[in-house]
Design a protein around this motif. Sequence first.
Motif, PDB file in Angstrom:
ATOM      1  N   SER A 143      38.024  32.100  45.615  1.00  0.00           N
ATOM      2  CA  SER A 143      38.532  31.894  44.104  1.00  0.00           C
ATOM      3  C   SER A 143      37.947  29.860  43.413  1.00  0.00           C
ATOM      4  CB  SER A 143      39.875  31.733  44.530  1.00  0.00           C
ATOM      5  OG  SER A 143      39.735  30.287  45.180  1.00  0.00           O
ATOM      6  N   GLN A 144      36.595  30.412  44.024  1.00  0.00           N
ATOM      7  CA  GLN A 144      36.644  29.366  42.713  1.00  0.00           C
ATOM      8  C   GLN A 144      34.917  29.657  41.928  1.00  0.00           C
ATOM      9  OE1 GLN A 144      36.333  25.197  45.390  1.00  0.00           O
ATOM     10  NE2 GLN A 144      37.126  26.998  47.086  1.00  0.00           N
ATOM     11  N   ILE A 145      34.292  30.648  42.855  1.00  0.00           N
ATOM     12  CA  ILE A 145      32.806  30.923  41.969  1.00  0.00           C
ATOM     13  C   ILE A 145      32.661  31.267  40.239  1.00  0.00           C
ATOM     14  CG2 ILE A 145      31.641  31.376  44.302  1.00  0.00           C
ATOM     15  CD1 ILE A 145      32.312  34.344  43.989  1.00  0.00           C
ATOM     16  N   PHE A 146      34.019  31.868  39.996  1.00  0.00           N
ATOM     17  CA  PHE A 146      34.273  31.932  38.622  1.00  0.00           C
ATOM     18  C   PHE A 146      35.678  30.941  38.047  1.00  0.00           C
ATOM     19  CE2 PHE A 146      32.789  36.118  40.082  1.00  0.00           C
ATOM     20  CZ  PHE A 146      32.008  35.941  39.834  1.00  0.00           C
ATOM     21  N   LYS A 147      35.715  30.524  36.906  1.00  0.00           N
ATOM     22  CA  LYS A 147      36.331  29.643  35.755  1.00  0.00           C
ATOM     23  C   LYS A 147      37.947  30.308  35.901  1.00  0.00           C
ATOM     24  CE  LYS A 147      33.247  27.130  33.841  1.00  0.00           C
ATOM     25  NZ  LYS A 147      32.293  26.384  32.217  1.00  0.00           N
ATOM     26  N   GLU A 148      37.518  31.671  35.686  1.00  0.00           N
ATOM     27  CA  GLU A 148      39.501  32.173  35.636  1.00  0.00           C
ATOM     28  C   GLU A 148      38.781  33.051  36.919  1.00  0.00           C
ATOM     29  OE1 GLU A 148      36.488  32.182  32.146  1.00  0.00           O
ATOM     30  OE2 GLU A 148      36.411  32.861  33.667  1.00  0.00           O
ATOM     31  N   ARG A 149      40.299  33.337  37.683  1.00  0.00           N
ATOM     32  CA  ARG A 149      40.720  34.006  38.564  1.00  0.00           C
ATOM     33  C   ARG A 149      41.873  34.698  37.973  1.00  0.00           C
ATOM     34  NH1 ARG A 149      43.426  31.801  44.144  1.00  0.00           N
ATOM     35  NH2 ARG A 149      43.331  33.253  45.388  1.00  0.00           N
ATOM     36  N   LEU A 150      41.648  36.473  39.038  1.00  0.00           N
ATOM     37  CA  LEU A 150      42.280  37.728  39.230  1.00  0.00           C
ATOM     38  C   LEU A 150      43.119  36.962  40.238  1.00  0.00           C
ATOM     39  CD1 LEU A 150      39.619  41.099  38.142  1.00  0.00           C
ATOM     40  CD2 LEU A 150      41.367  39.462  36.606  1.00  0.00           C
ATOM     41  N   ALA A 151      44.540  37.881  39.535  1.00  0.00           N
ATOM     42  CA  ALA A 151      45.537  37.284  41.138  1.00  0.00           C
ATOM     43  C   ALA A 151      46.520  38.913  40.577  1.00  0.00           C
ATOM     44  CB  ALA A 151      46.452  36.361  40.489  1.00  0.00           C
ATOM     45  N   LEU A 152      46.978  39.344  41.758  1.00  0.00           N
ATOM     46  CA  LEU A 152      47.484  40.001  42.083  1.00  0.00           C
ATOM     47  C   LEU A 152      48.926  39.962  40.965  1.00  0.00           C
ATOM     48  CD1 LEU A 152      45.819  41.147  44.101  1.00  0.00           C
ATOM     49  CD2 LEU A 152      47.261  42.481  44.753  1.00  0.00           C
ATOM     50  N   ASP A 153      50.191  40.166  40.347  1.00  0.00           N
ATOM     51  CA  ASP A 153      51.167  40.223  39.887  1.00  0.00           C
ATOM     52  C   ASP A 153      52.410  40.550  41.270  1.00  0.00           C
ATOM     53  OD1 ASP A 153      51.550  42.971  39.482  1.00  0.00           O
ATOM     54  OD2 ASP A 153      51.206  43.198  37.560  1.00  0.00           O
ATOM     55  N   GLU A 154      53.789  39.954  40.479  1.00  0.00           N
ATOM     56  CA  GLU A 154      54.584  40.635  41.740  1.00  0.00           C
ATOM     57  C   GLU A 154      54.804  42.043  41.931  1.00  0.00           C
ATOM     58  OE1 GLU A 154      58.739  40.557  37.928  1.00  0.00           O
ATOM     59  OE2 GLU A 154      58.348  39.375  39.889  1.00  0.00           O
ATOM     60  N   ASP A 155      54.467  42.999  41.008  1.00  0.00           N
ATOM     61  CA  ASP A 155      53.977  44.474  41.693  1.00  0.00           C
ATOM     62  C   ASP A 155      52.974  44.756  42.275  1.00  0.00           C
ATOM     63  OD1 ASP A 155      56.476  45.078  39.932  1.00  0.00           O
ATOM     64  OD2 ASP A 155      55.327  44.929  37.921  1.00  0.00           O
ATOM     65  N   GLY A 156      52.235  44.176  42.459  1.00  0.00           N
ATOM     66  CA  GLY A 156      51.436  44.215  43.421  1.00  0.00           C
ATOM     67  C   GLY A 156      49.998  45.182  42.813  1.00  0.00           C
ATOM     68  N   TYR A 157      50.056  44.768  41.192  1.00  0.00           N
ATOM     69  CA  TYR A 157      48.868  44.987  40.038  1.00  0.00           C
ATOM     70  C   TYR A 157      47.976  44.621  39.945  1.00  0.00           C
ATOM     71  CZ  TYR A 157      51.580  49.862  38.790  1.00  0.00           C
ATOM     72  OH  TYR A 157      51.352  51.294  39.335  1.00  0.00           O
ATOM     73  N   VAL A 158      46.640  44.047  38.779  1.00  0.00           N
ATOM     74  CA  VAL A 158      46.090  43.369  38.654  1.00  0.00           C
ATOM     75  C   VAL A 158      45.798  43.992  37.080  1.00  0.00           C
ATOM     76  CG1 VAL A 158      43.642  42.934  38.192  1.00  0.00           C
ATOM     77  CG2 VAL A 158      44.795  42.298  40.650  1.00  0.00           C
ATOM     78  N   VAL A 159      45.993  42.689  36.164  1.00  0.00           N
ATOM     79  CA  VAL A 159      45.720  42.706  34.514  1.00  0.00           C
ATOM     80  C   VAL A 159      44.626  42.590  33.886  1.00  0.00           C
ATOM     81  CG1 VAL A 159      46.759  42.557  32.408  1.00  0.00           C
ATOM     82  CG2 VAL A 159      48.167  42.344  34.063  1.00  0.00           C
ATOM     83  N   ALA A 160      44.264  43.399  33.617  1.00  0.00           N
ATOM     84  CA  ALA A 160      42.172  43.395  32.715  1.00  0.00           C
ATOM     85  C   ALA A 160      42.821  42.054  31.884  1.00  0.00           C
ATOM     86  CB  ALA A 160      42.268  44.239  32.262  1.00  0.00           C
TER      87      ALA A 160
END
Length: 362
Positions: free
Chosen positions: A330-347
Amino acid sequence: MKITDVTLQGYAWPRAKPIRNGKYTYTTVGLNLIHVHTDEGITGVGWGGGPAFGRPAELTQAFVDHFKPALVGEDPLCYRRLWHRMWEPKIVGRRGMSTQTISAIDIALWDLAGKALGQPIYKLLGAYTDRVPAYIAGGYYEEGKGLKELAEEMETNLELNAKAIKIKIGGAPIREDVERVRVVRETIGPDVHLLVDANNAYTAYQAIDVARKLEPYDIFWFEEPVAPDDYRGHAQVTRATSIPVATGENEYTRYGFRDLIAHEAAHILNPDAQILGGITEFMHVASLAAAHDLQIAPHGAQEVHIHLITAISNGLILEVYRETVDPLRSQIFKERLALDEDGYVVAPDRPGLGVEPNYDLL
């Protein structure tokens, strides 16, 4: 705009505890960042296999030095021409680190193109959608990690909005692995997808035995049941079980996937842009799969593959790693992709890959 240089920065860091899958043990994590520099001050960044897999930066550097003359002075937006200038099977080989280095350079070229044009890569590729379902990969074997600890890991995944979870099998006796699967299914309940990954641990007859024992637990897919080049064995497993078989993370180029498809070796393909030849080659594979009505579920590097799976019509699900796989994930990139409440990831809607390495931390 012209390419002025191609450089490499290699990093490695230890794991507090080694993790193990069905066949391999990992004691460190690595990241080899390749930078493509231009005369307009725009730099593209790509990355591939690092020291975690016994691939030191020195080896990657040798391939970067080999490919650099084919790139310097060229227009970085001519990615197809540059790919074919690097792809010389008689000279550098058709698989392994040479192709993985091409992959990282190609990813950097696409990152550069997105930055130059002010667009995220998934939009440059056509943007079929902007969000996809994801699964959290984990469930590795570790010293001192029993069924209780495995269940606790799954509970944390659920707290992170996971609607699909993958665990490892193949690194323990079959009876023990079936029990691990049972415990995970009971922990996550009936409405969360459960994926299992053997990482090439079995022969075909063993994989068939395992698959039939796991069928009562509603398995979403059985990944890499046998060795990568055992197309016949994969096909035997696909015909012998109701569980869909997925494979392809260790396959190279469109030609390897052509052969996988010809052998009817999988229901779902797992291409990895960091391995098979980069984003340019990944899109060839996706089109080939679409022509055979096969779905794509890319392996590895969610920061890269979120762009690729959202760009294609036959994308199925995105793989996401967390700290159980890499302590600095969670630290090697300044931005982090996370799952939303539906279990999806937004591009991400930022130019290029939309992530910047945390160089200070690295």
